[in-house]
Write a protein that holds these residues in place. Sequence first.
Motif, PDB file in Angstrom:
ATOM      1  N   PHE A   1       3.500  -1.483   2.056  1.00  0.00           N
ATOM      2  CA  PHE A   1       4.080  -0.552   1.086  1.00  0.00           C
ATOM      3  C   PHE A   1       4.541  -1.299  -0.160  1.00  0.00           C
ATOM      4  O   PHE A   1       4.281  -0.873  -1.293  1.00  0.00           O
ATOM      5  CB  PHE A   1       5.249   0.207   1.733  1.00  0.00           C
ATOM      6  CG  PHE A   1       6.127   0.927   0.760  1.00  0.00           C
ATOM      7  CD1 PHE A   1       5.716   2.114   0.172  1.00  0.00           C
ATOM      8  CD2 PHE A   1       7.369   0.410   0.407  1.00  0.00           C
ATOM      9  CE1 PHE A   1       6.525   2.783  -0.740  1.00  0.00           C
ATOM     10  CE2 PHE A   1       8.181   1.076  -0.502  1.00  0.00           C
ATOM     11  CZ  PHE A   1       7.753   2.260  -1.074  1.00  0.00           C
ATOM     12  N   LYS A   2       5.239  -2.416   0.034  1.00  0.00           N
ATOM     13  CA  LYS A   2       5.752  -3.170  -1.107  1.00  0.00           C
ATOM     14  C   LYS A   2       4.615  -3.698  -1.976  1.00  0.00           C
ATOM     15  O   LYS A   2       4.675  -3.619  -3.206  1.00  0.00           O
ATOM     16  CB  LYS A   2       6.642  -4.316  -0.630  1.00  0.00           C
ATOM     17  CG  LYS A   2       7.943  -3.846  -0.026  1.00  0.00           C
ATOM     18  CD  LYS A   2       8.950  -4.963   0.136  1.00  0.00           C
ATOM     19  CE  LYS A   2       8.714  -5.762   1.377  1.00  0.00           C
ATOM     20  NZ  LYS A   2       9.827  -6.688   1.677  1.00  0.00           N
ATOM     21  N   VAL A   3       3.574  -4.222  -1.337  1.00  0.00           N
ATOM     22  CA  VAL A   3       2.437  -4.754  -2.093  1.00  0.00           C
ATOM     23  C   VAL A   3       1.733  -3.629  -2.854  1.00  0.00           C
ATOM     24  O   VAL A   3       1.366  -3.794  -4.025  1.00  0.00           O
ATOM     25  CB  VAL A   3       1.460  -5.501  -1.162  1.00  0.00           C
ATOM     26  CG1 VAL A   3       0.174  -5.851  -1.879  1.00  0.00           C
ATOM     27  CG2 VAL A   3       2.115  -6.765  -0.611  1.00  0.00           C
ATOM     28  N   LEU A   4       1.543  -2.481  -2.209  1.00  0.00           N
ATOM     29  CA  LEU A   4       0.908  -1.343  -2.884  1.00  0.00           C
ATOM     30  C   LEU A   4       1.764  -0.854  -4.054  1.00  0.00           C
ATOM     31  O   LEU A   4       1.236  -0.490  -5.114  1.00  0.00           O
ATOM     32  CB  LEU A   4       0.653  -0.205  -1.894  1.00  0.00           C
ATOM     33  CG  LEU A   4      -0.445  -0.458  -0.868  1.00  0.00           C
ATOM     34  CD1 LEU A   4      -0.492   0.681   0.149  1.00  0.00           C
ATOM     35  CD2 LEU A   4      -1.794  -0.653  -1.533  1.00  0.00           C
ATOM     36  N   PHE A   5       3.071  -0.852  -3.867  1.00  0.00           N
ATOM     37  CA  PHE A   5       3.991  -0.438  -4.934  1.00  0.00           C
ATOM     38  C   PHE A   5       3.861  -1.385  -6.131  1.00  0.00           C
ATOM     39  O   PHE A   5       3.793  -0.950  -7.285  1.00  0.00           O
ATOM     40  CB  PHE A   5       5.419  -0.407  -4.412  1.00  0.00           C
ATOM     41  CG  PHE A   5       6.389   0.392  -5.231  1.00  0.00           C
ATOM     42  CD1 PHE A   5       6.240   0.573  -6.596  1.00  0.00           C
ATOM     43  CD2 PHE A   5       7.490   0.978  -4.629  1.00  0.00           C
ATOM     44  CE1 PHE A   5       7.153   1.300  -7.346  1.00  0.00           C
ATOM     45  CE2 PHE A   5       8.407   1.722  -5.358  1.00  0.00           C
ATOM     46  CZ  PHE A   5       8.233   1.876  -6.721  1.00  0.00           C
ATOM     47  N   VAL A   6       3.810  -2.682  -5.860  1.00  0.00           N
ATOM     48  CA  VAL A   6       3.652  -3.664  -6.937  1.00  0.00           C
ATOM     49  C   VAL A   6       2.298  -3.479  -7.621  1.00  0.00           C
ATOM     50  O   VAL A   6       2.192  -3.538  -8.849  1.00  0.00           O
ATOM     51  CB  VAL A   6       3.819  -5.103  -6.402  1.00  0.00           C
ATOM     52  CG1 VAL A   6       3.341  -6.120  -7.416  1.00  0.00           C
ATOM     53  CG2 VAL A   6       5.268  -5.366  -6.048  1.00  0.00           C
ATOM     54  N   GLY A   7       1.250  -3.233  -6.832  1.00  0.00           N
ATOM     55  CA  GLY A   7      -0.073  -3.022  -7.419  1.00  0.00           C
ATOM     56  C   GLY A   7      -0.114  -1.797  -8.318  1.00  0.00           C
ATOM     57  O   GLY A   7      -0.682  -1.833  -9.422  1.00  0.00           O
ATOM     58  N   ALA A   8       0.499  -0.709  -7.874  1.00  0.00           N
ATOM     59  CA  ALA A   8       0.536   0.516  -8.676  1.00  0.00           C
ATOM     60  C   ALA A   8       1.367   0.308  -9.945  1.00  0.00           C
ATOM     61  O   ALA A   8       0.990   0.770 -11.033  1.00  0.00           O
ATOM     62  CB  ALA A   8       1.099   1.669  -7.850  1.00  0.00           C
TER      63      ALA A   8
END
Length: 156
Positions: free
Chosen positions: A90-97
């Motif tokens: 979730f954290k990595v996807l949030f950073v990517g977005a």
Amino acid sequence: MKELIILTTIIFVSRFLPGLDNFTPILAFALLAPMLTNNKYLQYGLPLSIMLLSDPLLGGFSNATPFVYSAIAFATLIGNLFKNETNHVFKVLFVGASWHCFMLPTIFMHGDSTYFGQVHADLLILTSTGITYFTFLFVSNMINIFKEITNGEELF
């Protein structure tokens, strides 16, 4: 603290290696920094200072620089807000977005890239940042396990 210095040095050197986008290790480090230290100055300062020190050696600054630096600082903020979150995907996807949102204005400023080209590039950045983040997380956990096994001895 020694581990943090060693990791910072490795990330600084990684900016000069060919291959992946040279800021993805910094993006991953910015997300992980709140788990490594409670010092807010180090959490935000280390990733941004690596960029400030290495950018002039890599060709200088561009119109996109404020957006890149803002995205890196925002990754640290995400790391702080979700410090206790165990869902690291979730954290990595949030950073990517968030990276994608921060970089959108550069498409319109430069006009040399299409939106779909930017999406493709951002997916590659998301993948490489995720791989780097999980590698850092694994190494950090292994160091902590070593300290527990050896009753707090330093690894380095």
